[in-house]
Design a protein around this motif. Structure first.
Motif, mmCIF file in Angstrom:
data_model
loop_
_atom_site.group_PDB
_atom_site.id
_atom_site.type_symbol
_atom_site.label_atom_id
_atom_site.label_comp_id
_atom_site.label_asym_id
_atom_site.label_seq_id
_atom_site.Cartn_x
_atom_site.Cartn_y
_atom_site.Cartn_z
ATOM 1 N N GLU A 56 38.107 -41.117 -99.360
ATOM 2 C CA GLU A 56 38.615 -40.845 -100.712
ATOM 3 C C GLU A 56 38.242 -39.439 -101.165
ATOM 4 O OE1 GLU A 56 38.463 -45.293 -102.692
ATOM 5 O OE2 GLU A 56 36.572 -44.233 -102.352
ATOM 6 N N SER A 57 37.027 -39.013 -100.858
ATOM 7 C CA SER A 57 36.579 -37.681 -101.253
ATOM 8 C C SER A 57 37.353 -36.592 -100.525
ATOM 9 C CB SER A 57 35.079 -37.526 -100.982
ATOM 10 O OG SER A 57 34.329 -38.410 -101.783
ATOM 11 N N VAL A 58 37.571 -36.784 -99.216
ATOM 12 C CA VAL A 58 38.328 -35.810 -98.435
ATOM 13 C C VAL A 58 39.771 -35.754 -98.916
ATOM 14 C CG1 VAL A 58 39.168 -35.206 -96.126
ATOM 15 C CG2 VAL A 58 36.824 -36.015 -96.417
ATOM 16 N N GLY A 59 40.355 -36.925 -99.186
ATOM 17 C CA GLY A 59 41.727 -36.962 -99.691
ATOM 18 C C GLY A 59 41.863 -36.286 -101.046
ATOM 19 N N ASP A 60 40.915 -36.556 -101.939
ATOM 20 C CA ASP A 60 40.934 -35.899 -103.255
ATOM 21 C C ASP A 60 40.908 -34.389 -103.111
ATOM 22 O OD1 ASP A 60 41.023 -38.296 -104.587
ATOM 23 O OD2 ASP A 60 38.921 -38.285 -105.209
ATOM 24 N N TRP A 61 40.051 -33.919 -102.189
ATOM 25 C CA TRP A 61 39.949 -32.469 -101.956
ATOM 26 C C TRP A 61 41.233 -31.903 -101.363
ATOM 27 C CZ3 TRP A 61 39.826 -30.839 -96.687
ATOM 28 C CH2 TRP A 61 39.720 -29.457 -96.508
ATOM 29 N N TYR A 62 41.734 -32.530 -100.290
ATOM 30 C CA TYR A 62 42.897 -31.946 -99.611
ATOM 31 C C TYR A 62 44.116 -31.892 -100.528
ATOM 32 C CZ TYR A 62 46.144 -30.337 -96.189
ATOM 33 O OH TYR A 62 47.071 -29.544 -95.546
ATOM 34 N N PHE A 63 44.338 -32.960 -101.255
ATOM 35 C CA PHE A 63 45.544 -33.046 -102.089
ATOM 36 C C PHE A 63 45.309 -32.591 -103.527
ATOM 37 C CE2 PHE A 63 46.261 -35.982 -98.572
ATOM 38 C CZ PHE A 63 47.523 -35.588 -98.154
ATOM 39 N N ASN A 64 44.159 -31.969 -103.777
ATOM 40 C CA ASN A 64 43.848 -31.417 -105.104
ATOM 41 C C ASN A 64 43.948 -32.465 -106.213
ATOM 42 O OD1 ASN A 64 43.563 -28.758 -104.007
ATOM 43 N ND2 ASN A 64 45.788 -28.577 -103.993
ATOM 44 N N ARG A 65 43.537 -33.699 -105.879
ATOM 45 C CA ARG A 65 43.605 -34.757 -106.879
ATOM 46 C C ARG A 65 42.423 -34.712 -107.837
ATOM 47 N NH1 ARG A 65 45.383 -38.586 -102.301
ATOM 48 N NH2 ARG A 65 43.146 -38.942 -102.025
ATOM 49 N N ASP B 139 16.625 -29.927 -98.579
ATOM 50 C CA ASP B 139 16.544 -28.827 -99.541
ATOM 51 C C ASP B 139 17.048 -27.521 -98.929
ATOM 52 O OD1 ASP B 139 15.435 -30.574 -101.361
ATOM 53 O OD2 ASP B 139 13.359 -29.930 -101.005
ATOM 54 N N GLU B 140 16.718 -27.314 -97.661
ATOM 55 C CA GLU B 140 17.153 -26.080 -96.998
ATOM 56 C C GLU B 140 18.670 -26.043 -96.853
ATOM 57 O OE1 GLU B 140 15.592 -23.289 -93.292
ATOM 58 O OE2 GLU B 140 14.660 -25.224 -93.704
ATOM 59 N N MET B 141 19.268 -27.194 -96.553
ATOM 60 C CA MET B 141 20.724 -27.252 -96.454
ATOM 61 C C MET B 141 21.377 -26.967 -97.808
ATOM 62 S SD MET B 141 23.178 -30.384 -95.122
ATOM 63 C CE MET B 141 22.537 -30.288 -93.445
ATOM 64 N N LEU B 142 20.853 -27.570 -98.857
ATOM 65 C CA LEU B 142 21.422 -27.365 -100.184
ATOM 66 C C LEU B 142 21.225 -25.924 -100.657
ATOM 67 C CD1 LEU B 142 20.454 -30.685 -102.006
ATOM 68 C CD2 LEU B 142 22.600 -30.085 -100.864
ATOM 69 N N THR B 143 20.115 -25.298 -100.276
ATOM 70 C CA THR B 143 19.903 -23.892 -100.615
ATOM 71 C C THR B 143 20.924 -23.008 -99.907
ATOM 72 O OG1 THR B 143 17.531 -24.224 -100.971
ATOM 73 C CG2 THR B 143 18.256 -21.980 -100.506
ATOM 74 N N ALA B 144 21.188 -23.308 -98.631
ATOM 75 C CA ALA B 144 22.186 -22.547 -97.875
ATOM 76 C C ALA B 144 23.582 -22.702 -98.468
ATOM 77 C CB ALA B 144 22.183 -22.994 -96.413
ATOM 78 N N LEU B 145 23.803 -23.827 -99.159
ATOM 79 C CA LEU B 145 25.119 -24.103 -99.747
ATOM 80 C C LEU B 145 25.171 -23.846 -101.245
ATOM 81 C CD1 LEU B 145 25.970 -27.416 -97.853
ATOM 82 C CD2 LEU B 145 27.150 -25.220 -97.625
ATOM 83 N N LYS B 146 24.164 -23.226 -101.788
ATOM 84 C CA LYS B 146 24.065 -23.059 -103.243
ATOM 85 C C LYS B 146 25.294 -22.384 -103.827
ATOM 86 C CE LYS B 146 20.987 -21.313 -106.873
ATOM 87 N NZ LYS B 146 19.701 -20.620 -107.164
ATOM 88 N N SER B 147 25.701 -21.268 -103.261
ATOM 89 C CA SER B 147 26.872 -20.548 -103.778
ATOM 90 C C SER B 147 28.137 -21.370 -103.613
ATOM 91 C CB SER B 147 27.027 -19.202 -103.071
ATOM 92 O OG SER B 147 25.927 -18.364 -103.339
ATOM 93 N N PHE B 148 28.265 -22.050 -102.466
ATOM 94 C CA PHE B 148 29.444 -22.868 -102.187
ATOM 95 C C PHE B 148 29.543 -24.019 -103.170
ATOM 96 C CE2 PHE B 148 31.874 -26.087 -99.836
ATOM 97 C CZ PHE B 148 32.925 -25.322 -99.348
ATOM 98 N N LEU B 149 28.409 -24.642 -103.478
ATOM 99 C CA LEU B 149 28.392 -25.783 -104.390
ATOM 100 C C LEU B 149 28.698 -25.377 -105.825
ATOM 101 C CD1 LEU B 149 25.258 -27.633 -102.979
ATOM 102 C CD2 LEU B 149 27.593 -28.507 -102.970
ATOM 103 N N SER B 150 28.267 -24.170 -106.210
ATOM 104 C CA SER B 150 28.478 -23.733 -107.589
ATOM 105 C C SER B 150 29.839 -23.091 -107.800
ATOM 106 C CB SER B 150 27.381 -22.742 -107.991
ATOM 107 O OG SER B 150 27.417 -21.585 -107.155
ATOM 108 N N ASP B 151 30.525 -22.766 -106.712
ATOM 109 C CA ASP B 151 31.850 -22.146 -106.817
ATOM 110 C C ASP B 151 32.851 -23.199 -107.279
ATOM 111 O OD1 ASP B 151 34.220 -20.786 -106.520
ATOM 112 O OD2 ASP B 151 33.754 -19.999 -104.534
ATOM 113 N N SER B 152 33.625 -22.855 -108.270
ATOM 114 C CA SER B 152 34.598 -23.814 -108.828
ATOM 115 C C SER B 152 35.924 -23.791 -108.084
ATOM 116 C CB SER B 152 34.836 -23.509 -110.314
ATOM 117 O OG SER B 152 35.356 -22.198 -110.466
ATOM 118 N N SER B 153 36.000 -23.058 -106.984
ATOM 119 C CA SER B 153 37.268 -22.930 -106.269
ATOM 120 C C SER B 153 37.536 -24.141 -105.383
ATOM 121 C CB SER B 153 37.282 -21.638 -105.445
ATOM 122 O OG SER B 153 36.276 -21.665 -104.459
ATOM 123 N N SER B 154 38.198 -23.937 -104.271
ATOM 124 C CA SER B 154 38.832 -25.036 -103.543
ATOM 125 C C SER B 154 37.975 -25.705 -102.471
ATOM 126 C CB SER B 154 40.111 -24.518 -102.885
ATOM 127 O OG SER B 154 39.838 -23.353 -102.121
ATOM 128 N N GLY B 155 36.691 -25.414 -102.411
ATOM 129 C CA GLY B 155 35.854 -26.046 -101.397
ATOM 130 C C GLY B 155 35.498 -27.477 -101.752
#
Length: 399
Positions: A363-372, A313-329
């Protein structure tokens, strides 16, 4: 006859297994001879090194740099001991490195990066490639030159083709994953504006969290490390100027919002290192109440599972903004008890690799890197994730 055929079949299976485990790519070490000009040395004053396997075909102008992991040393005694091992000296390292997982040159095992130029940067400074100081007392001399090692290696790679990269990914495992966060912005400065530059930290998102005794054990450890190795001056200036204690910028959770290239966070919610050294360090469990739970999560009591869920829970709280951001992360936070998943073929891309929403890590890393596809995957809490059967216990660790 049937028994004979069964024996033959089993022998053939064993033979195939042996061949498949032995055909992993072995890559020789390259010592950075020009590092001396930058005063860039390992703890024991040996020259730094890396391993490179050249790209080919469509990947000839793409580059993947992988920082090796292996913990840290934060006082003179531990660093002096480390200098006598492969963690502090290239003289004592195996001169061959196994390239598997994200470093593999096999398209079926590493479908998105197999034909890139793939580099493993050896770790010998004990400070996530970030320090710049030294210690001398009589015959004992220790060089904390991680920042200069990074500069020496990157400059050499630029001279042999990195400067013409079309695509580039800076990554690393454990202490090397932390280094990927720390150096991501700087990495971009060495590359043309036309290069697609991204960074990934594998098991490097170390939390500034309280242990079970309500102490900030990891914070104290890191603060001593930053002080000893002269790291503070090399931390991101935007981060250090905006926080009351600049040393905190060694933690990715405080640095993350200042990293400008797209970032992928690959981390187990129940990272073995963080479980054993941040949440339940030996100092916080003098009676070894957690011993059985540490050895095997299936032996954890319900109250211990609740504490482990608290770390998640603490990790997900620290990443809350990152997870909700619709940009390239990008994010892949599974519920495995593991540590470092990109360099192991079993966890990166294999038949029984961990999955979230039917997606493997590669597959997840590839989808992210290549914007698939949008690639922010977070697994449900332990023990609901049934793809982690092969990750119980110590798992894969570079620390």
């Amino acid at each position: 006859m049937e028994l004979v055929m069964l024996i033959i079949s089993l022998l053939l299976i064993c033979t195939r297994t042996s061949v498949s485990s032995d055909d992993r790519l072995q890559v020789g070490m390259t010592v950075v001879r020009n590092a001396a000009a930058l005063d860039a040395y390992c703890l024991d004053a040996s020259l730094p090194a890396y391993h490179i396997h050249k790209g080919f075909g469509p990947g000839e102008r793409n580059w993947l740099l992988q920082f090796e992991g292996g913990g840290w040393c934060n006082d003179i005694e531990s660093c002096a001991e480390r200098a006598k091992t492969r963690r502090g000296s290239t003289r004592l390292m195996n001169k061959l490195a196994t390239f598997s997982g994200i470093l593999s040159n096999n398209a079926t095992r590493n479908p998105d990066f197999y034909n890139w130029n793939r580099v493993k940067i050896r770790y010998c400074d004990g400070g996530s490639f970030a320090g710049d100081s030294k210690f001398e007392n009589g015959t004992l001399k220790l060089l904390f030159r991680g920042q200069r090692i990074w500069q020496a290696v990157i400059q050499e790679l630029v001279s042999i083709g990195l400067k013409s990269a079309n695509k580039a990914l800076l990554s690393g495992c454990s202490a090397g994953g932390l280094a990927a966060y720390l150096h991501c912005n700087n990495f971009k400065t060495y590359l043309p504006a036309t290069t697609t530059v991204k960074c990934m930290g594998d098991a490097g998102f170390f939390m500034d969290a309280q242990d079970i005794a309500k102490n900030y054990t990891q914070r104290i450890f890191y603060h001593n490390l930053v002080t000893l190795q002269g790291i503070e001056k090399n931390l991101d200036k935007a981060c250090t100027s905006s926080i009351s204690d600049p040393k905190q910028c060694f933690f990715p959770q405080y640095l993350l919002k200042y990293i400008t290239p797209p970032v992928f966070i690959l981390n187990p919610a129940y990272d073995i290192y963080q479980f054993h050294h941040i949440l339940v360090p030996p100092s916080a469990d003098p009676r070894a109440v957690w011993k059985s739970c540490k050895l095997n999560p299936t032996a954890c009591r319900p109250d211990q599972i609740r504490v482990l869920h608290g770390l998640r829970d603490e990790m997900l709280t620290a990443l809350k903004s990152f997870l909700s951001d619709s940009s390239s992360g990008g994010v892949f936070i599974n519920s495995c008890f593991a540590h470092c998943q990109s360099e192991s073929q079993d966890t990166w891309f294999a038949l029984d690799s961990p999955k979230i929403n039917n997606k493997k890590i590669a597959e997840s890393v590839g989808d992210w890197y290549f914007n698939r596809n949008i690639s922010k995957q977070v697994a449900c809490p332990y023990p609901c994730d049934k793809t982690c059967h092969n990750q119980l216990g110590e798992g894969s660790t570079s620390d």
